[in-house]
Design an enzyme around this catalytic site. Sequence first.
Site, PDB file in Angstrom:
ATOM      1  N   SER A 149       0.841  -1.195   0.000  1.00 52.28           N
ATOM      2  CA  SER A 149       0.000   0.000   0.000  1.00 52.28           C
ATOM      3  C   SER A 149       0.874   1.243   0.000  1.00 52.28           C
ATOM      4  O   SER A 149       2.034   1.198   0.396  1.00 52.28           O
ATOM      5  CB  SER A 149      -0.896  -0.008   1.244  1.00 52.28           C
ATOM      6  OG  SER A 149      -1.509   1.265   1.428  1.00 52.28           O
ATOM      7  N   HIS A 150       0.288   2.353  -0.394  1.00 57.09           N
ATOM      8  CA  HIS A 150       0.982   3.639  -0.307  1.00 57.09           C
ATOM      9  C   HIS A 150       1.122   4.061   1.160  1.00 57.09           C
ATOM     10  O   HIS A 150       1.893   4.961   1.468  1.00 57.09           O
ATOM     11  CB  HIS A 150       0.185   4.712  -1.038  1.00 57.09           C
ATOM     12  CG  HIS A 150       0.308   4.637  -2.524  1.00 57.09           C
ATOM     13  ND1 HIS A 150      -0.162   3.580  -3.249  1.00 57.09           N
ATOM     14  CD2 HIS A 150       0.877   5.481  -3.414  1.00 57.09           C
ATOM     15  CE1 HIS A 150       0.105   3.775  -4.534  1.00 57.09           C
ATOM     16  NE2 HIS A 150       0.735   4.919  -4.661  1.00 57.09           N
ATOM     17  N   SER A 151       0.331   3.441   2.018  1.00 57.15           N
ATOM     18  CA  SER A 151       0.315   3.854   3.416  1.00 57.15           C
ATOM     19  C   SER A 151       0.767   2.706   4.307  1.00 57.15           C
ATOM     20  O   SER A 151       0.244   1.589   4.228  1.00 57.15           O
ATOM     21  CB  SER A 151      -1.105   4.287   3.804  1.00 57.15           C
ATOM     22  OG  SER A 151      -1.299   4.206   5.203  1.00 57.15           O
TER      23      SER A 151
END
Lengths: 250, 215
Positions: free
Chosen positions: A12-14
């Site tokens: 994920s980007h996070s």
Amino acid sequence: MTVARVALVLVSHSRAAAEGVAEIAAQMAPDVAIVAAGGMPEGIGTSFERVLDAIEEGAAAAQEGSGADGGGVAVLTDLGSAVLTTESVLEAVDEDVAARVRLVDGPFLEGAVAAAVRAQQGGDLDEVVTAGEAAGDWSTSRTSGPRDGAASAGAPDAAGAAAAGEAVRRTVVLRNPLGLHARPAALLARAVADLGVPLTVDGVDGASVLALMALGAAGGHELVVEASGPGAAEAVDAVVRLVDEGFGEV
Amino acid sequence: MSLDVTWALAWVRRTAQVVAENRDLLVELDRQIGDGDHGENLNRGFAAVIGKLDGAEPPELVGDVLKTVATTLMSTVGGAAGPLYGTAYLRAAKVTGVASLDAAGVVALLEAGLEGIVARGKAQPGEKTMVDAWTPAVTAAQDAAANGASAEQVLVAAAEAAEAGAVATDPLVATKGRASYLGERSAGHRDPGAASSALVIRAAAEAAGTASATA
């Protein structure tokens, strides 16, 4: 504790999103290695190094769980560049690792849950990937199936299944107050998968944890359990028994 | 004038410089139709590339320089630009394993770069991406080389075409990448990846100009 032969990697980007989804999926799949690979040291984004490490970690865990055939790694991604980064990593790792890794083209959270449950059930890489991808359309593919359990006369799903043999049908009331929430849904789905007989619960696939959860069946609701073909009677009885026992919550 | 390792290093330094100078512009473009981090990402990436090159032995081949750019960008640039530029430079490195490039070599470099971007991102021309700067750049380079241009002239032609290509993304509706979430509202804004691509390719031409001026 046995380790499942397919591991999951969540890209994920996070960092928080990857770790959070990993936690949710792990609740229903305690024996599956689920590796979170989200965010960058600087914040939001996808990190080549993090994904590389995660895939190698997942591959090692899957190897441990599977022995000779090496197991597999199913990768869930959130948005576009997570796919690009993962594909770049797969070009960089050893060929024999890359050969055992597949990207799941499904929703990040729901796909991770469905894939994790299938891996917990002992699914191989193809089955786990299919489960993760089906999570994208399960809500629209469930076209029929009674929500209240009572008015289910002539349900077309059951008729299709009955073509293979005698249809067996029983009803059972959910005795646990919270009904078919995540934990019981996972237990039920696992049990149905283990039985190996195609079986529906209120018209949906009893082996699909997401479909079961989508029923939103509360405590007191009467479930319709239906199966046909060889072993149908025993399978329906086993499911009725499991539901009636209250999933340890009564 | 042939373009050797000195040119390649000058290209990278010039790129780092223009990316730093245009960081806020690129951030702003990306804020309008993306997630606002393109300038930041590229600036960080190229600064890291400079750090890598400063700390290392001077490479022997043009491709060695490009490979360092590729791997550094890949691991420091966190958006789509990392894998896309990374793969572009990596593929370009594979076809430039030589001490210096002539006109044909420059064309091969640019063609490989575009191939890398398309292979990784799978965008077609017209989808409002960096492909819309690289595709005309490659065509212009091929035409220039076919007409007997020097390596430096090929780069100049490519840079002009890339700049025109970036401007041409303004009216397009994005059908790829984060901007595609905006749909029609992405029209009327320049694509940040195309803008940065034009800067990168212009930097290559400027580095060649500097090289021939001092030859």
